[in-house]
Enzyme design. Structure first.
Site, mmCIF file in Angstrom:
data_model
loop_
_atom_site.group_PDB
_atom_site.id
_atom_site.type_symbol
_atom_site.label_atom_id
_atom_site.label_comp_id
_atom_site.label_asym_id
_atom_site.label_seq_id
_atom_site.Cartn_x
_atom_site.Cartn_y
_atom_site.Cartn_z
ATOM 1 N N ARG A 286 7.113 30.850 11.612
ATOM 2 C CA ARG A 286 7.161 29.320 11.432
ATOM 3 C C ARG A 286 5.902 28.599 11.746
ATOM 4 O O ARG A 286 5.072 29.298 12.740
ATOM 5 C CB ARG A 286 8.287 28.638 12.124
ATOM 6 C CG ARG A 286 8.538 28.745 13.518
ATOM 7 C CD ARG A 286 9.927 28.439 14.081
ATOM 8 N NE ARG A 286 10.191 27.158 13.822
ATOM 9 C CZ ARG A 286 11.178 26.672 13.224
ATOM 10 N NH1 ARG A 286 12.319 27.417 12.931
ATOM 11 N NH2 ARG A 286 11.751 25.325 13.177
ATOM 12 N N GLU B 52 18.749 21.799 5.894
ATOM 13 C CA GLU B 52 19.928 20.933 6.353
ATOM 14 C C GLU B 52 19.651 19.362 6.373
ATOM 15 O O GLU B 52 18.667 19.121 7.007
ATOM 16 C CB GLU B 52 20.264 21.656 7.802
ATOM 17 C CG GLU B 52 21.560 20.983 8.222
ATOM 18 C CD GLU B 52 22.205 21.427 9.627
ATOM 19 O OE1 GLU B 52 21.414 22.547 10.225
ATOM 20 O OE2 GLU B 52 22.921 20.771 10.069
ATOM 21 N N LYS C 34 13.697 19.005 14.896
ATOM 22 C CA LYS C 34 14.378 17.652 14.297
ATOM 23 C C LYS C 34 15.225 17.061 15.064
ATOM 24 O O LYS C 34 15.290 15.937 15.433
ATOM 25 C CB LYS C 34 15.180 18.046 13.085
ATOM 26 C CG LYS C 34 14.435 18.412 11.967
ATOM 27 C CD LYS C 34 15.400 18.356 10.588
ATOM 28 C CE LYS C 34 15.634 19.819 10.269
ATOM 29 N NZ LYS C 34 16.424 19.969 9.376
HETATM 30 P P1 ATP Z 1 14.143 22.290 13.058
HETATM 31 O O1 ATP Z 1 14.385 23.418 13.991
HETATM 32 O O2 ATP Z 1 12.948 21.437 13.009
HETATM 33 O O3 ATP Z 1 15.535 21.592 13.078
HETATM 34 P P2 ATP Z 1 15.146 23.878 10.897
HETATM 35 O O4 ATP Z 1 14.872 25.145 10.727
HETATM 36 O O5 ATP Z 1 16.655 23.619 11.510
HETATM 37 O O6 ATP Z 1 14.175 22.901 11.629
HETATM 38 P P3 ATP Z 1 16.037 23.317 8.111
HETATM 39 O O7 ATP Z 1 16.613 22.308 7.624
HETATM 40 O O8 ATP Z 1 17.058 24.410 8.367
HETATM 41 O O9 ATP Z 1 15.337 23.053 9.684
HETATM 42 O O10 ATP Z 1 14.821 24.011 7.445
HETATM 43 C C1 ATP Z 1 14.806 24.168 6.049
HETATM 44 C C2 ATP Z 1 13.790 25.359 5.864
HETATM 45 O O11 ATP Z 1 12.562 25.143 6.283
HETATM 46 C C3 ATP Z 1 14.320 26.745 6.474
HETATM 47 O O12 ATP Z 1 14.116 27.981 5.461
HETATM 48 C C4 ATP Z 1 13.487 26.864 7.755
HETATM 49 O O13 ATP Z 1 12.963 28.218 8.058
HETATM 50 C C5 ATP Z 1 12.098 26.388 7.214
HETATM 51 N N1 ATP Z 1 11.135 25.701 8.276
HETATM 52 C C6 ATP Z 1 11.871 24.769 9.416
HETATM 53 N N2 ATP Z 1 10.692 24.704 10.407
HETATM 54 C C7 ATP Z 1 9.609 25.370 9.999
HETATM 55 C C8 ATP Z 1 8.450 25.695 10.551
HETATM 56 N N3 ATP Z 1 7.879 24.825 11.591
HETATM 57 N N4 ATP Z 1 7.450 26.201 9.741
HETATM 58 C C9 ATP Z 1 7.846 26.955 8.745
HETATM 59 N N5 ATP Z 1 9.165 26.798 8.103
HETATM 60 C C10 ATP Z 1 9.989 26.012 8.609
HETATM 61 MG MG MG Z 2 18.150 25.150 10.394
#
Ligand code: ATP
Ligand code: MG
Length: 571
Positions: free
Chosen positions: A272, A47, A282
């Site tokens: 994760r 995102e 984020k």
């Molecule tokens: P955050 O919680 O840090 O805001 P998010 O999951 O909302 O992260 P996205 O932009 O939706 O962020 O993530 C893109 C991809 O990266 C998704 O498939 C998510 O599952 C993966 N991802 C995000 N954080 C991690 C992590 N700590 N380890 C592994 N994969 C991750």
């Molecule tokens: Mg997300």
């Protein structure tokens, strides 16, 4: 790699492509059964609401890595359903970062916002099929009706609206007739489901906000859960790999896809990445930037890939780290030290060795001829013969590290002290003959005598010294700013306690001015990697200007003396 030979078969010649994992096993199995006609097609779906962090690297390496192994494809798709939080700055940085990590989506760049018309049409289809309804409850009321893990939810009073009325209201929502938050479109599933995601989740909300791609074309936006699964379906993703928190959303994604009767990808969840002393949210990272706790998203203390890159971590090190941690079905915490290990291991191979003095102490070699300069031969990288040699000027006045001299040396301290002889790296043996102090009694300058017979660092009579220290010739030295970093957080878990800000390390950045560097560093380029001998790995910061280079410490070498001293103090 040919997917057909990735299955170990008797007599097969293809080696296994590294340590296996359960997702690869699923892919191998799907290849065998021909489930997707041999296709492997993954996607990385960020995102665009912030910069990518080291956790995303795990997902990127997994998605691109697995697809490449099976001769498949990976899409980059921006899941941009949340206009208020998203921005093209983030889109650009994400693309830049994925490329820097070493991956390529070719022409497969997609945006969930490109699917808004299709998603809208699917919403109409679900309304017509009696599987979605317009609900006039406020967000707060929807929450209250939702029930809890132990109690079922209460149906919305609008749940049984006639199809025609739903169609009319939804179209008028789209036309902009209603204010933000006044109505939603909800899926009609099961208010008593043990899975809260299935209790008539919201599909669309009203939001008069400008979107970074679609502008003001829409004033209703699909929820992430109504967009994500169908986006995967539209792109004909085979294996939709995501993190464990989406396991509970899978039944909902399946429900939408089944009701719509469209192509069905398979979602597989993995753990994760969590790292000690490292914040991965984020939203909280944005807070650090907005409140000025760091200098920006690419501050070298940040766990963002932009920050890590500026700090001097390499894509190879990150990929090796991601490979080593593997994947699983349970969430754990990885030691930050492991990531640092892979950074050291990679930089050891590629970083040019140079001499730099961070906290200078002046040394005068009294018996060295005034005005004489010798060019000493120095090895650029003992791990890489092709890196060759360079010349380092040696003269009568040098700088050494303040730490490399003790007037009153503790036991086991073998560096310079009065009467003690040490080796100057690539130079001569010198013996400390005197100390000059300032009015406060601090050592300001030391005097030495050198042995001309020891040029290059060995004594013809075979006598030995216990220590070799680095130095820089005073008249040739260049002045630099060096930024030393420590963990941004003091606690292993930065989320511990009521406010993560309280866990910030007030000493995470130390700026040293007037460090003295050997002259070969005069024309360094941003992001060039070095090992400052005996100190650590450093990288040229983009803040450097001609005549004033700035360096970031990427990671320290393991300092054995600091360890001994710490142990002694602890006794
Ligand atoms: P955050 O919680 O840090 O805001 P998010 O999951 O909302 O992260 P996205 O932009 O939706 O962020 O993530 C893109 C991809 O990266 C998704 O498939 C998510 O599952 C993966 N991802 C995000 N954080 C991690 C992590 N700590 N380890 C592994 N994969 C991750
Ligand atoms: Mg997300």
């Amino acid at each position: 790699m040919n997917p057909n030979v990735s299955t170990p078969e008797p007599g097969g010649s293809a080696p296994a492509p590294g340590p296996s994992n359960f997702i690869r096993d699923i892919m191998v199995e799907d290849q065998k059964t021909g489930k997707y006609q041999g296709r492997v097609h993954t996607r990385f779906p960020p995102e665009p609401n912030g910069y990518l962090h080291i956790g995303h690297a795990k997902s990127i390496c997994l998605n691109f890595g697995l697809a490449a192994e099976f001769g498949g494809k990976t899409n980059l798709r921006f899941d941009d359903t949340n206009p208020e939080k998203e921005d093209t700055e983030y889109v650009d940085s994400i693309m830049d970062t994925v490329r820097w990590l070493g991956f390529d989506w070719d022409d497969r760049l997609f945006y969930a916002s490109d699917y808004f018309p299709q998603l809208y049409a699917w919403a109409l289809q679900l309304i017509r099929d009696g599987k979605a309804y317009v609900c006039d409850l406020s967000a707060e009321e929807v929450r209250k009706h939702r029930g809890t893990l132990t109690e079922p939810g209460t149906p919305s009073p609008y749940r049984n609206r006639p199809v025609e009325e739903n169609l009319d209201l939804f179209q008028r929502m789209k036309a902009g007739e209603f204010p933000d938050g006044s109505r939603t479109l909800r899926a009609k599933i099961d208010m008593a489901s043990p899975n809260l995601n299935m209790r008539d989740p919201v599909m669309y909300r009203i939001l008069h906000a400008e979107h970074h791609r679609t502008g003001n074309e829409w004033c209703i936006y699909p929820m992430y859960d109504f967009a994500h699964g169908q986006s995967d379906s539209i792109e004909r993703i085979t294996h939709s790999i995501c993190t464990l928190e989406f396991e509970d959303h899978r039944p909902l994604y399946d429900w939408y896809i089944d009701q719509l009767g469209i192509y069905h990808p398979r979602q597989i969840e993995f753990d994760r990445l969590n790292l000690t002393y490292t914040m991965m949210s984020k939203r909280k990272l944005l807070t650090l930037v907005q409140e000025g706790h760091v200098r920006g998203w690419d501050d070298p203390r940040m766990p963002t890939l932009a920050g890590i890159r500026r700090r001097g971590y390499t894509p190879e090190a990150i990929r090796n780290f991601c490979k080593s941690i593997g994947i699983s079905k349970t969430t754990g915490i990885v030691e930050l030290g492991l990531l640092e290990h892979y950074v050291r291991e990679d930089l050891n191979k590629r970083a040019a060795r140079v001499m730099a003095v961070l906290r200078p102490l002046r040394v005068v070699i009294d018996n060295y001829p005034e005005g004489q300069v010798e060019e000493m031969e120095a090895v650029n990288n003992p791990e890489d013969a092709s890196a060759g040699m360079r010349k380092v000027p040696f003269s009568r006045v040098l700088y050494i590290e303040q730490d490399d001299f003790r007037e009153d040396p503790p036991k086991q301290y073998f560096r310079l002290s009065p009467g003690r002889e040490v080796r100057l790296r690539y130079g001569y043996f010198v013996t400390c003959t005197g100390v000059v102090k300032n009015a406060e009694g601090q050592v300001e300058e030391i005097h030495c005598a050198y042995d001309p017979e020891t040029r290059g660092g060995n004594a013809p009579d075979g006598r030995r010294v216990k220590s070799t220290i680095h130095w820089v010739s005073a008249q040739h030295a260049i002045d630099a700013e060096v930024r030393l970093y420590d963990n941004l957080f003091l606690t292993e878990d930065p989320n511990q306690g009521d406010d993560f800000r309280k866990n910030l390390n007030p000493n995470s950045l130390e700026v040293l001015e007037h460090c003295k560097l050997e002259p070969s560093l005069a024309d360094t380029a941003p992001l060039a990697h070095y090992q400052f001998e005996r100190l650590g790995y450093f990288c040229t910061d983009p803040d450097s200007t001609p005549g004033k280079p700035v360096f970031n410490r990427t990671v320290a070498l393991r300092d054995t003396w600091a360890k001994i001293e710490k142990r002694e103090k602890g006794k």
